[in-house]
Scaffold this active site. Structure first.
Site, PDB file in Angstrom:
ATOM      1  N   ARG A  14      90.908  20.850 -32.353  1.00 17.01           N
ATOM      2  CA  ARG A  14      89.847  21.634 -32.199  1.00 17.01           C
ATOM      3  C   ARG A  14      89.604  22.120 -30.708  1.00 17.01           C
ATOM      4  NH1 ARG A  14      86.245  17.202 -35.258  1.00 17.01           N
ATOM      5  NH2 ARG A  14      88.081  16.018 -34.636  1.00 17.01           N
ATOM      6  N   GLY A  78      97.490   8.413 -36.355  1.00 16.87           N
ATOM      7  CA  GLY A  78      95.903   7.775 -36.440  1.00 16.87           C
ATOM      8  C   GLY A  78      95.600   6.774 -35.329  1.00 16.87           C
ATOM      9  N   ASP A 103      88.472  10.433 -25.466  1.00 14.07           N
ATOM     10  CA  ASP A 103      87.618  11.841 -25.736  1.00 14.07           C
ATOM     11  C   ASP A 103      85.919  11.245 -25.644  1.00 14.07           C
ATOM     12  OD1 ASP A 103      87.343  10.511 -28.062  1.00 14.07           O
ATOM     13  OD2 ASP A 103      87.653  12.589 -29.346  1.00 14.07           O
ATOM     14  N   GLU A 155      84.776   6.836 -42.419  1.00 16.27           N
ATOM     15  CA  GLU A 155      84.732   7.876 -41.927  1.00 16.27           C
ATOM     16  C   GLU A 155      83.982   8.851 -42.425  1.00 16.27           C
ATOM     17  OE1 GLU A 155      86.391   8.576 -38.706  1.00 16.27           O
ATOM     18  OE2 GLU A 155      86.091   6.453 -38.887  1.00 16.27           O
ATOM     19  N   ASN A 170      79.729   5.080 -35.390  1.00 24.69           N
ATOM     20  CA  ASN A 170      80.971   4.159 -34.783  1.00 24.69           C
ATOM     21  C   ASN A 170      81.075   5.041 -33.590  1.00 24.69           C
ATOM     22  OD1 ASN A 170      83.142   2.858 -33.562  1.00 24.69           O
ATOM     23  ND2 ASN A 170      84.511   3.816 -35.334  1.00 24.69           N
ATOM     24  N   TYR A 362      84.341  38.147  12.262  1.00 26.65           N
ATOM     25  CA  TYR A 362      85.577  37.078  12.030  1.00 26.65           C
ATOM     26  C   TYR A 362      85.879  36.364  13.034  1.00 26.65           C
ATOM     27  CZ  TYR A 362      89.747  35.106  10.626  1.00 26.65           C
ATOM     28  OH  TYR A 362      90.748  34.052  10.400  1.00 26.65           O
TER      29      TYR A 362
HETATM   30  C1  UD1 Z   1      87.220   8.291 -34.374  1.00 28.48           C
HETATM   31  C2  UD1 Z   1      86.702   7.129 -35.216  1.00 28.48           C
HETATM   32  C3  UD1 Z   1      85.387   7.423 -35.935  1.00 28.48           C
HETATM   33  C4  UD1 Z   1      84.608   7.464 -34.677  1.00 28.48           C
HETATM   34  C5  UD1 Z   1      84.679   8.394 -33.655  1.00 28.48           C
HETATM   35  C6  UD1 Z   1      83.789   8.388 -32.353  1.00 28.48           C
HETATM   36  C7  UD1 Z   1      88.657   6.386 -36.434  1.00 28.48           C
HETATM   37  C8  UD1 Z   1      89.705   6.409 -37.724  1.00 28.48           C
HETATM   38  N1  UD1 Z   1      87.691   6.975 -36.333  1.00 28.48           N
HETATM   39  O1  UD1 Z   1      87.103   9.418 -35.127  1.00 28.48           O
HETATM   40  O2  UD1 Z   1      85.054   6.372 -36.411  1.00 28.48           O
HETATM   41  O3  UD1 Z   1      82.952   7.622 -35.131  1.00 28.48           O
HETATM   42  O4  UD1 Z   1      86.389   8.285 -33.334  1.00 28.48           O
HETATM   43  O5  UD1 Z   1      84.146   9.181 -31.309  1.00 28.48           O
HETATM   44  O6  UD1 Z   1      89.229   5.993 -35.404  1.00 28.48           O
HETATM   45  N2  UD1 Z   1      94.314   9.342 -30.845  1.00 28.48           N
HETATM   46  C9  UD1 Z   1      95.599   8.816 -30.612  1.00 28.48           C
HETATM   47  N3  UD1 Z   1      96.678   8.719 -31.538  1.00 28.48           N
HETATM   48  C10 UD1 Z   1      96.267   9.233 -32.873  1.00 28.48           C
HETATM   49  C11 UD1 Z   1      95.123   9.545 -33.417  1.00 28.48           C
HETATM   50  C12 UD1 Z   1      94.158   9.990 -32.235  1.00 28.48           C
HETATM   51  O7  UD1 Z   1      95.654   8.639 -29.703  1.00 28.48           O
HETATM   52  O8  UD1 Z   1      97.162   9.121 -33.547  1.00 28.48           O
HETATM   53  C13 UD1 Z   1      93.357   9.298 -29.984  1.00 28.48           C
HETATM   54  C14 UD1 Z   1      92.774  10.673 -29.538  1.00 28.48           C
HETATM   55  O9  UD1 Z   1      93.612  11.501 -28.626  1.00 28.48           O
HETATM   56  C15 UD1 Z   1      91.533  10.636 -29.264  1.00 28.48           C
HETATM   57  C16 UD1 Z   1      90.942   9.211 -30.041  1.00 28.48           C
HETATM   58  O10 UD1 Z   1      92.177   8.616 -30.266  1.00 28.48           O
HETATM   59  O11 UD1 Z   1      90.920  10.352 -27.701  1.00 28.48           O
HETATM   60  C17 UD1 Z   1      89.971   9.633 -31.283  1.00 28.48           C
HETATM   61  O12 UD1 Z   1      90.812  10.480 -32.280  1.00 28.48           O
HETATM   62  P1  UD1 Z   1      89.925  11.616 -33.170  1.00 28.48           P
HETATM   63  O13 UD1 Z   1      90.881  12.074 -33.820  1.00 28.48           O
HETATM   64  O14 UD1 Z   1      89.205  12.295 -32.002  1.00 28.48           O
HETATM   65  O15 UD1 Z   1      89.018  10.633 -33.950  1.00 28.48           O
HETATM   66  P2  UD1 Z   1      87.696  10.907 -34.550  1.00 28.48           P
HETATM   67  O16 UD1 Z   1      87.865  11.651 -35.735  1.00 28.48           O
HETATM   68  O17 UD1 Z   1      86.922  11.520 -33.693  1.00 28.48           O
HETATM   69 CA    CA Z   2      86.826  12.061 -31.491  1.00 29.74          CA
END
Ligand code: UD1
Ligand code: CA
Length: 449
Positions: A14, A78, A103, A155, A170, A362
């Site tokens: 995004r 994930g 993030d 989620e 969360n 200068y």
């Molecule tokens: C996640 C949580 C959600 C929470 C939110 C808070 C899960 C399933 N959901 O959702 O409950 O409210 O954070 O901000 O955990 N990442 C990896 N490897 C992966 C996927 C993601 O390292 O395979 C990292 C991303 O780089 C990021 C972080 O995990 O820094 C969170 O991933 P993101 O996809 O943003 O999760 P959310 O959908 O925000």
């Molecule tokens: Ca996130």
């Protein structure tokens, strides 16, 4: 023992960027560095960053931090899958594992400390940060029983209508008993809307899971797109500016001012609109900066006045006045009670006390003594096209308007340089130097022609 793992393998679709999301900067630091910094207070025994998408870039962006281990998640399946990658490196680790999303950059280190404390005092299997979000869209929803024991996390996209009404979200910040977590990690499924391994599914299997609410929900703002990045920047700036105002700094129109957290300001400093203070900058008591100044990596003494000017990598002593429209370009050391400004550029120069460079000059690679007066339009011609050369001007010397110093050249003390001179040779103390055509006057010239 305490280990920290930062989830930083995702692409961050995004953000619509060629840069991985966690490397986007919030002020002076990347998101992932801020996530790591939020663990500073708890002094973890190990810090692991899970990398994947453009992992090498993330690694090199963090190589100035010592003791960080990198764990590769080659496919991003994930957040649960990401944590599964910790099983080999943490095979013989015993203790607690703190997990942060890469993030979530605005967490206070005090909050992290409190999370770990709550977790350890209650001997929980897991403890997670939650908050009541006015607009919980996009976040996982946390369901608890009356004792703050978490029963389920769903989620946003997997929520039914009734579940969506729950504002408790969360934060993506967890403290786990690693021994317990490690036994349930292999159980994760992809039984959800995104067909990913969710870390949040572990709460279906862990028993004693407690939620800890943060008071200030802004702290746990996650960054998913550039609008959220901009909002986070405002939150960060508001924190920094509030702290300085409470410490005795006056800000006029704070919304138009930015200050990096690395800067230090004294008491009774006044900062006017459109001023930006960056890097390792120190501003002494009673300085008055702005409107419209950029001050970076510079140290200002007391009662310095600067307006409409750029000051970079320089030092300015007490009571000196800079601007309007001056540019200290780097490596400038300015003495006390000097006056510099009205279209003046100075680079890599040492200027004594009570010296004025007040109009259209200068000055580069120069050393100026005390009480020197640099006339309007004086230029040090420091560059011959290949090398830079120094100009030295002694105490109390006055340069006439439009003088040019062809460096290298050494001008003594108490010298007067006539206006319009091009000085190519050294001038001894107590002398006048004139280096220009003598004026000719031809009478009746128009009639004759
Ligand atoms: C996640 C949580 C959600 C929470 C939110 C808070 C899960 C399933 N959901 O959702 O409950 O409210 O954070 O901000 O955990 N990442 C990896 N490897 C992966 C996927 C993601 O390292 O395979 C990292 C991303 O780089 C990021 C972080 O995990 O820094 C969170 O991933 P993101 O996809 O943003 O999760 P959310 O959908 O925000
Ligand atoms: Ca996130």
């Amino acid at each position: 023992m305490l280990a920290v793992a930062i989830l930083a393998a995702g692409k961050g679709t995004r953000m619509k960027s060629q840069l991985p999301k966690v490397l986007h900067k919030l002020g002076s630091k990347s998101l992932v560095e801020r996530a790591l910094n939020s663990c500073d207070l708890i002094k973890p025994d190990r810090s692991l960053v899970i990398i994947g998408y453009q992992g090498e870039k993330v690694k090199s962006a963090l190589n100035h931090l010592s003791g960080v281990e990198f764990v590769e998640q080659t496919e991003q399946l994930g957040t649960g899958h990401a944590i599964q990658q910790l099983m080999p490196p943490l095979d013989d680790f015993e203790g607690d594992l703190l997990v942060l999303n890469g993030d979530v950059p605005l967490l206070r280190s005090q909050t992290i400390e409190e999370l770990v404390k709550t977790h350890q005092e209650n001997k929980n299997d897991a403890t997670l940060l939650t908050a009541n979000m006015p607009n919980p869209k996009g976040y996982g929803r946390v369901f608890c029983d009356s004792n703050n024991i978490v029963t389920q996390i769903v989620e946003d996209r997997d929520c039914n209508r009734a579940q969506k009404q729950n504002n408790r979200i969360n934060a993506g910040v967890y403290c786990f008993n690693w021994q317990k977590l490690k036994t349930v990690l292999p159980k994760l499924s992809t039984n959800n809307d995104q067909k990913e391994y969710y870390l949040t599914e572990v709460f279906d299997y862990l028993h004693r899971v407690m939620a800890l609410d943060v008071d200030d929900h802004l702290e746990i703002s996650g960054i998913n797109d550039r609008c959220q990045l901009a909002v986070a920047y405002d939150i960060l700036q508001a924190r920094i500016k509030e702290a300085w105002m409470m410490a005795g700094v006056t800000m006029i129109d704070p919304d138009s001012i930015t200050i990096e957290e690395s800067a230090q300001l004294g008491i009774d400093v006044i900062i006017e609109p459109q001023t930006h203070i960056r890097g390792n900058t120190i501003i002494g008591n009673g300085c008055h900066i702005g409107p419209a100044c950029l001050v970076e990596n510079s140290q200002l003494g007391k009662n310095v006045r600067a307006l409409y000017s750029v000051i970079s990598d320089s030092q300015v002593a007490n009571d000196t006045k800079i601007g309007p429209f001056a540019h200290l370009r780097g490596g400038v050391v300015l003495g006390e009670s000097c006056r510099v400004g009205n279209f003046v550029e100075i680079k890599k120069s040492n200027i004594g006390h009570k010296t004025n460079i007040a109009h259209l000059s200068y000055i580069g690679d120069a050393t100026l003594g005390n009480q020197v007066n640099i006339g309007a339009g004086t230029i040090t011609a420091n560059y011959d096209g290949v090398n830079k050369h120094p100009t030295i001007i002694g105490d109390r010397t006055k340069t006439g308007s439009n003088s040019v110093f062809v460096a290298p050249v050494n001008i003594g003390e108490d010298v007067t340089i006539a206006a319009g001179s091009v000085i190519t040779h050294d001038v001894p103390d107590d002398s006048l130097a004139i280096a220009r055509e003598k004026q000719k006057v031809i009478k009746g010239w128009r009639k004759k022609n």
